[in-house]
Motif scaffolding. Structure first.
Motif, mmCIF file in Angstrom:
data_model
loop_
_atom_site.group_PDB
_atom_site.id
_atom_site.type_symbol
_atom_site.label_atom_id
_atom_site.label_comp_id
_atom_site.label_asym_id
_atom_site.label_seq_id
_atom_site.Cartn_x
_atom_site.Cartn_y
_atom_site.Cartn_z
ATOM 1 N N LYS A 87 13.162 -26.699 -4.241
ATOM 2 C CA LYS A 87 13.083 -28.227 -4.446
ATOM 3 C C LYS A 87 14.153 -29.370 -3.908
ATOM 4 C CE LYS A 87 12.705 -29.679 -8.220
ATOM 5 N NZ LYS A 87 12.893 -30.447 -9.427
ATOM 6 N N VAL A 88 15.299 -28.476 -3.234
ATOM 7 C CA VAL A 88 17.088 -29.594 -2.309
ATOM 8 C C VAL A 88 15.430 -30.127 -1.389
ATOM 9 C CG1 VAL A 88 18.796 -28.794 -1.152
ATOM 10 C CG2 VAL A 88 18.016 -27.411 -3.515
ATOM 11 N N PHE A 89 15.046 -29.271 -1.043
ATOM 12 C CA PHE A 89 14.231 -30.340 0.302
ATOM 13 C C PHE A 89 12.580 -30.692 0.224
ATOM 14 C CE2 PHE A 89 18.170 -27.875 1.885
ATOM 15 C CZ PHE A 89 18.932 -29.202 3.030
ATOM 16 N N SER A 90 11.898 -29.801 -0.701
ATOM 17 C CA SER A 90 10.657 -30.224 -0.369
ATOM 18 C C SER A 90 10.237 -31.032 -0.856
ATOM 19 C CB SER A 90 9.663 -28.782 -0.795
ATOM 20 O OG SER A 90 10.222 -28.702 -2.233
ATOM 21 N N LEU A 141 14.306 -14.822 -8.393
ATOM 22 C CA LEU A 141 12.851 -15.092 -9.638
ATOM 23 C C LEU A 141 13.538 -16.674 -9.816
ATOM 24 C CD1 LEU A 141 11.697 -11.788 -11.134
ATOM 25 C CD2 LEU A 141 10.691 -13.569 -9.465
ATOM 26 N N VAL A 142 15.747 -16.541 -10.178
ATOM 27 C CA VAL A 142 15.977 -17.700 -10.967
ATOM 28 C C VAL A 142 16.138 -18.493 -9.766
ATOM 29 C CG1 VAL A 142 18.347 -18.328 -11.179
ATOM 30 C CG2 VAL A 142 17.597 -15.978 -12.400
ATOM 31 N N ALA A 143 16.827 -18.295 -8.597
ATOM 32 C CA ALA A 143 16.686 -19.001 -7.176
ATOM 33 C C ALA A 143 16.006 -19.550 -6.549
ATOM 34 C CB ALA A 143 17.602 -19.321 -6.713
ATOM 35 N N ALA A 144 14.571 -18.863 -6.292
ATOM 36 C CA ALA A 144 13.928 -19.372 -5.585
ATOM 37 C C ALA A 144 13.279 -20.395 -5.295
ATOM 38 C CB ALA A 144 12.480 -18.868 -5.398
ATOM 39 N N ALA A 145 12.462 -21.182 -6.600
ATOM 40 C CA ALA A 145 12.144 -22.384 -6.891
ATOM 41 C C ALA A 145 13.237 -23.779 -6.567
ATOM 42 C CB ALA A 145 11.637 -22.254 -8.131
ATOM 43 N N PRO A 146 14.684 -23.529 -7.759
ATOM 44 C CA PRO A 146 15.226 -24.881 -7.030
ATOM 45 C C PRO A 146 15.925 -24.866 -5.937
ATOM 46 C CG PRO A 146 15.333 -23.375 -9.682
ATOM 47 C CD PRO A 146 14.819 -22.409 -8.647
ATOM 48 N N ALA A 177 5.535 -24.844 -1.901
ATOM 49 C CA ALA A 177 6.279 -23.877 -1.696
ATOM 50 C C ALA A 177 7.137 -23.230 -2.732
ATOM 51 C CB ALA A 177 7.792 -24.642 -1.743
ATOM 52 N N PRO A 178 7.576 -23.529 -4.128
ATOM 53 C CA PRO A 178 7.702 -22.610 -5.261
ATOM 54 C C PRO A 178 7.116 -21.330 -4.923
ATOM 55 C CG PRO A 178 7.796 -24.303 -5.737
ATOM 56 C CD PRO A 178 6.925 -24.730 -4.700
ATOM 57 N N LEU A 179 5.759 -21.286 -5.509
ATOM 58 C CA LEU A 179 5.362 -19.751 -5.286
ATOM 59 C C LEU A 179 5.697 -18.815 -4.205
ATOM 60 C CD1 LEU A 179 3.568 -17.845 -7.045
ATOM 61 C CD2 LEU A 179 1.408 -18.406 -6.074
ATOM 62 N N PHE A 180 5.347 -19.634 -3.044
ATOM 63 C CA PHE A 180 5.981 -18.960 -1.521
ATOM 64 C C PHE A 180 6.909 -18.257 -1.602
ATOM 65 C CE2 PHE A 180 5.612 -18.124 2.598
ATOM 66 C CZ PHE A 180 4.849 -17.549 2.963
ATOM 67 N N ALA A 181 8.182 -19.283 -2.299
ATOM 68 C CA ALA A 181 9.647 -18.880 -1.922
ATOM 69 C C ALA A 181 9.735 -17.648 -3.039
ATOM 70 C CB ALA A 181 9.891 -20.627 -2.496
ATOM 71 N N THR A 182 9.022 -17.474 -4.209
ATOM 72 C CA THR A 182 9.377 -16.479 -5.130
ATOM 73 C C THR A 182 9.285 -15.497 -4.604
ATOM 74 O OG1 THR A 182 9.051 -18.218 -6.800
ATOM 75 C CG2 THR A 182 8.980 -16.081 -7.068
ATOM 76 N N ILE A 205 11.362 -22.206 4.410
ATOM 77 C CA ILE A 205 10.049 -21.818 3.717
ATOM 78 C C ILE A 205 9.549 -23.591 3.127
ATOM 79 C CG2 ILE A 205 8.355 -20.836 1.210
ATOM 80 C CD1 ILE A 205 10.388 -18.994 1.433
ATOM 81 N N SER A 206 10.856 -24.302 2.978
ATOM 82 C CA SER A 206 10.715 -25.434 2.763
ATOM 83 C C SER A 206 10.317 -26.305 3.759
ATOM 84 C CB SER A 206 11.872 -26.509 1.222
ATOM 85 O OG SER A 206 12.969 -26.613 2.273
ATOM 86 N N MET A 207 10.429 -26.446 4.388
ATOM 87 C CA MET A 207 10.734 -26.647 5.522
ATOM 88 C C MET A 207 8.640 -26.487 6.644
ATOM 89 S SD MET A 207 12.553 -28.787 6.316
ATOM 90 C CE MET A 207 14.645 -28.319 5.312
ATOM 91 N N VAL A 208 8.447 -25.386 5.796
ATOM 92 C CA VAL A 208 7.436 -24.423 6.412
ATOM 93 C C VAL A 208 6.338 -24.876 5.842
ATOM 94 C CG1 VAL A 208 8.319 -23.522 8.507
ATOM 95 C CG2 VAL A 208 7.944 -22.522 6.450
ATOM 96 N N VAL A 209 6.455 -25.272 4.633
ATOM 97 C CA VAL A 209 5.420 -24.609 3.655
ATOM 98 C C VAL A 209 5.170 -26.154 2.880
ATOM 99 C CG1 VAL A 209 4.619 -23.469 1.337
ATOM 100 C CG2 VAL A 209 5.771 -22.284 3.364
#
Length: 1082
Positions: free
Chosen positions: A894-897, A886-891, A979-984, A970-974
């Motif tokens: 953001k690195v790439f998306s 939960l802490v790391a997924a959204a950040p 992407a943030p919600l999907f990654a979480t 995930i940021s590459m395909v969403v």
């Protein structure tokens, strides 16, 4: 009469006593050392090994010691005492009295049981040797129980014996001799004599009353004790662990330790901690708080390091902000000294030149409303202004007025160079140096060009034939689906055409090879909001300019670009995002163009550069593009419904419909071309709108009769294109031709009437005029400039372009680290969230005081076990995995998306994808480490598990590494917004697949272990489980716990390596996705 008295009357022998105490369920092999058997007479006691010692006459047949009263000690007296502990008995150990008796034997035997006036001399002992009929020195022929006798009085044992004897004398049940505290409870022996002799009391247990003659026993617990054990808590009274009988082993108290043997217990010394069942004190880590009697350790050094780092971070932010404010004030003060702006629009424009921009909403309206773009296209004719620097547009104001007519000779090279402003001259010099030639533009030729996607029956482009000259401003127009973007993508080499041919500077070949010489400005202003105007442009220059250029050359070129784009006054301002702008929309567009000009391109393609801009900003942008074309760079732009002023700036038009040509040629000839086939251009109309209506099949307003379809227009073009294209002139410096609105110099061209544009119905009638202007080409291609001999081979230019891969990695890493610094406010939110997650998770586990596992004790003490807790260790791993997810997924997303569009733009221009990816991945490592530190410190500070802090931090950091890698995939395909919600969600699923619930052992039965093992959560949980459980292997059957949970105990380094490998694999997949681009995005 009481029940005790009644029973006491009946209990005349051992079995009756046992039946009275235990009921009918007793076994005859039980050891009950406190139970008096027979009629004890004379001094009696129990020694340290629970042997019964009593004064007794030496057998009469003894050849020595005859008639003396000795001390006789026998073991296992409950079972054999009624037989052997009689005056005729001879077994056991014999001890002489410590001194001679002053009384007679009869008097001694009349002494009370507790008399200790003449104890045994325990330095030597004797045994009765039946064959010789005498007492001999002791040897090893005694029974295992008798050998254990010591002859040393143990007061606690003897006291219980005396109380039981007194109760028996009172005809009561001897409850003090009972083996269990629960009335009627029958004990169960846990160890045999041989087992006790071999192992003694097991590690972690306290066995104060257990000896060879009082072997460990299990007693049925009270109801309260049973409830405590079911709750994984040992039986205790007032915080002290107890057994359910005098001979039941006790698990060592938390905060205490029980050395091997279990006969003593010691308080845990300072600097150590002792969990329940501790056999030895565990040293605390350096800097931990561990007072005497500690049950756990609190790691304080990590907390101190965290506080220091946060303080340093805050101080650094304050200092940098303060220094930034001082620098801004110094620049402003310096500008006020050396610049005295006039009280005019231009003066106000100069006044804000060195001003530090903030968000537009924070600016004062009078200053914000004076956009520098307005200065170039205001009410005053820019040709007549001398007080405003117009950037590239100054190229439109050179001495071309002097040779508009055919009778005026062209200027010399020296004269033209002298007319160039120094900023533009610097830009031109850089362009010449980058291209190694004077003619710095690319020309394109294409014949029978077609493109048909795979699997499609309908081509997008077909039969496109024509050319684009170097140094021209060419617009591609058409309705939706006309093929504009595809046509431009083919020319840029982004899309491979399926039929026809394309040449660049007359040379056929693959168009992709020219991507380093071509600039592309997308419709959206794709720039990094965390960087300043100068930093965005400088990075593009460093990456894409020739490798041989020095840093000074690059910076000089960037400075010239910024000056010529009129961005000097916002040079050090952050660009900002669309939602939180810092500079205006027109300035953002100029920055986007500047990022391409910084690469010294020979051709620039733009996708609707006026989209989203107001009329003034759009006109200013187009004048800048016109000037860039005049300097020799080929400019090709997709444009939609331009205003009249913009339409007249264009040199050439390419009009498309249904993927085919409708018209290609000079902008000045488009009106005669359509009028020749019956279309009428209304006076004062915007010819750009009229042309757009016609080519989209909506021209009925301009043609009352006849076919107005796009197919008819396409057919007409095919019939007449050879004639039109033969009349194409070179690009012209004249940007002030008459317009329908009656603009300046409207009467300068023949055929105009009352300021209205001429119709030119006859193409041949314009031929002489077009040819007359053919010499008015790029200002860098006039006489003396076009030195063909100096044109460098294109392949050599391409080879020299672009920084090396290592340098690109360094430049991208520097930029990425600067982005991280500029987004410190977001970092604080992330660190706060990590701290909160660690705090709440640690708070939830605090009540367990670090005891996160309890299993079955080693046999034979397994029956004493509390309820097994195999879940706490995997559960803390599960909660840790979920929290980190939960802490790391959204950040991590953001690195790439947030930069996918920018990266795609840079990659298409020749940037290294690998260098960019590695730089971005490396740049987040400090951020990731800080988040992990803020999560781990409160977690371990509150939950106090026995796992080493370093192992826990490394494990959590590697899981952060995995989640960031997964988020990158995930940021590459969403899509960016999803992407943030999907990654979480994916991170949550990954955490659940940690093997805690459902247990990994159950998953094995489903043959789905491979799926769980693919999740990094399992490897995290296995590390936690092993570190929390394996150290307790001396106390619990940890192998059974490992089997029941499905985890391994001793694979720390293997699991660490697997976590590292999974995180790396995620990044490899993300890199593949980066190359795949939009193909995978959903």
């Amino acid at each position: 009469m009481s029940r005790q008295s009644t029973v006491g009357d009946r209990a005349t022998n051992r079995d009756e006593y046992l039946s009275a105490i235990l009921g009918s369920g007793f076994t005859k092999d039980l050891q009950l050392p406190f139970l008096p058997v027979g009629e004890p007479t004379g001094p009696t006691f129990l020694d340290t090994e629970a042997c019964l010692c009593r004064r007794q006459n030496v057998p009469r047949s003894s050849q020595n010691e005859k008639g003396r009263l000795l001390w006789r000690c026998i073991g296992n007296q409950t079972e054999q005492g009624s037989i052997t502990l009689t005056p005729a008995g001879t077994s056991g150990k014999w001890f002489r009295p410590a001194s001679g008796d002053e009384r007679s034997a009869a008097e001694v035997l009349e002494l009370p049981l507790y008399d200790a006036s003449n104890p045994p001399a325990i330095d030597t002992w004797l045994r009765w040797d039946r064959p010789s009929g005498s007492m001999v020195a002791g040897d090893e022929t005694l029974s295992i129980w008798d050998k254990a006798c010591t002859g040393r009085n143990r007061t606690s044992f003897s006291t219980s014996y005396y109380k039981a004897a007194a109760q028996r004398d009172k005809k009561e049940v001897p409850v003090d001799a009972a083996p269990c505290w629960r009335a009627g409870a029958v004990p169960m022996r846990l160890q045999s004599a041989n087992q006790w002799q071999e192992t003694g009391c097991l590690e972690g247990f306290y066995c104060p009353n257990n000896t060879m003659n009082s072997l460990p026993q299990f007693c049925p617990p009270f109801a309260e004790c049973q409830m405590a054990r079911l709750g994984t808590i040992p039986c205790s009274i007032n915080g002290r662990n107890i057994g359910m009988g005098p001979f039941e082993p006790i698990i060592c108290q938390s905060g205490w330790y029980c050395p091997k043997g279990g006969q003593e217990t010691f308080k845990c010394p300072a600097g150590h901690y002792c969990q329940p069942g501790a056999a030895t004190p565990t040293p605390c880590a350096v800097g931990s708080i561990c007072p005497e009697g500690s049950e756990y350790q609190r790691y304080m050094i990590p907390l101190a390091v965290l506080i220091v780092l946060d303080i340093l971070l805050i101080i650094g932010m304050v200092v940098l902000r303060f220094r930034g404010g001082l620098s801004a004030s110094a620049r402003k003060h310096q500008h006020n000294i050396f610049a005295k702006p006039k009280e005019t629009v231009s003066g106000l424009a100069r006044a804000v030149t060195f001003r530090q921009y903030r968000r537009l909403s924070e600016e004062h309206k009078p200053l914000r409303s004076i956009d520098h773009e307005m200065a170039a296209v205001g009410d005053v004719d820019p040709h007549q202004r001398t007080d405003v620097w117009a950037g590239f547009q100054e190229a439109l104001n050179m001495s071309s007025q002097a040779y508009r007519g055919e009778d005026v000779p062209s200027p010399t090279k020296e004269g033209l160079e002298n007319s160039l402003p120094p900023q533009i001259r610097a830009f031109v010099d850089s362009m010449r140096k980058a291209t190694d030639a004077v003619d710095i533009g690319l020309s394109f030729g294409y014949s029978q060009l077609a493109f048909q996607p795979k699997g499609s029956n309908r081509p997008i482009l077909q039969d496109i034939t024509g050319s684009i000259q170097a140094g021209s401003l060419t617009a591609v127009m058409g309705g939706s689906g006309a093929g504009k973007s595809t046509f431009v993508n083919v020319l840029m080499g982004k899309t491979d055409y399926t039929h026809g041919s394309v040449t660049v500077n007359g040379v056929p070949g693959k168009l992709k090879r020219y991507k380093k010489l071509i600039g592309y400005v997308p419709q959206d202003d794709v720039v990094l909001p965390e960087l300043t105007v100068h930093e965005n442009i400088l990075h593009s220059a460093r990456i894409r300019l020739p490798q041989t250029w020095s840093e000074d050359d690059i910076r000089n070129h960037v400075a010239a670009v910024i000056d010529c784009l009129e961005l000097s006054h916002v040079r050090d301002s952050l660009v900002g995002s669309v939602g939180a702008p810092v500079i205006s929309g027109g300035q953002r567009k100029r920055v986007s163009i500047g990022m391409e000009l910084a690469a010294a391109p020979m051709s620039i393609f733009l996708d609707e550069p006026t989209s989203g801009l107001d009329a003034t900003a759009a006109s200013s942008i187009m004048r800048t593009l016109k000037a860039i074309a005049r300097l020799g760079i080929s400019v090709i732009t997709i444009i939609h419904q331009p205003r009249m002023e913009i339409f007249e700036m264009l040199d050439n038009l390419i009009l498309l419909g249904n993927g085919q040509h409708i018209y290609e040629g000079p902008e000045a000839d488009v009106q005669p071309f359509f009028e020749k086939i019956g279309y009428h251009f209304p006076p004062h109309a915007n010819y750009g709108d009229v042309v757009t209506d016609i080519i989209t099949g909506h021209g009925r307003l301009y043609k009352k009769d006849g076919d107005i379809s796009k197919d008819a227009l396409i057919a007409h073009w095919k019939a007449s294109r050879s004639e039109v294209q033969s009349h194409r002139p070179e690009p012209t410096l004249d940007v002030s031709r008459p317009s329908s609105s009656g603009s300046t110099n409207a009467a300068s061209d023949p055929g105009s009437s009352e300021g209205q544009r001429s119709s030119f119905p006859d193409l041949q009638s314009t031929k002489s005029k077009l040819l007359a202007r053919a010499s008015r080409v790029s200002v860098l291609s006039v006489e003396g400039f076009n030195l063909v001999s100096r044109k460098a081979p294109v392949h050599r230019l391409i080879k020299k372009r672009g920084a090396s891969r290592p340098k690109q990695l360094w430049l991208c890493l520097s930029r990425a680290m600067l982005q991280q610094y500029r987004s410190l406010s977001i970092l604080w939110y992330e660190l706060g969230l990590a701290t909160l997650a660690g705090f709440l998770l640690g708070l939830a586990e605090q009540s367990k005081k670090g005891v996160l596992f309890s299993g079955l004790y080693h046999r034979p003490y397994d029956i004493l076990s509390t309820a097994a807790d195999f879940k706490s260790a995997p559960e803390i791993a599960l909660l840790t995995a979920i929290a980190i997810g939960l802490v790391a997924a959204a950040p991590g997303v953001k690195v790439f998306s947030e930069e996918m569009l920018l990266h795609r733009r840079e990659a298409e221009a020749g940037h290294s994808r690998v260098a960019y990816f590695l730089a971005k991945s490396i740049s987040v490592l400090p951020r990731m480490t800080m988040a992990c530190l803020h999560f781990t410190v409160p977690l371990l500070l509150l939950s106090v598990p026995i796992i080493p802090w370093g192992v826990s931090f490394l494990t959590n950091l590697l899981y952060f590494y995995c989640i960031f890698g997964l988020a990158s995939c995930i940021s590459m395909v969403v899509k960016r917004e999803d992407a943030p919600l999907f990654a979480t969600m994916i991170a949550l699923i990954t955490g659940i697949l940690s093997g805690a619930a459902p247990p990994l052992s159950n998953v094995r039965n489903w043959n789905m272990v491979w799926l769980w093992r693919a999740s990094p959560g399992v490897w995290l949980a296995e590390i936690y489980f092993g570190q929390l459980v394996a150290p307790l292997g001396y106390l619990y059957d940890t192998q059974m716990a490992a089997h029941n949970t499905g985890f391994n105990l001793d694979r720390l380094y293997y699991n660490v390596g697997i976590l590292l490998a999974i995180g790396t694999i995620y990044r490899v997949l993300a890199l593949i996705g980066l190359f795949a681009g939009k193909k995978w995005r959903i």
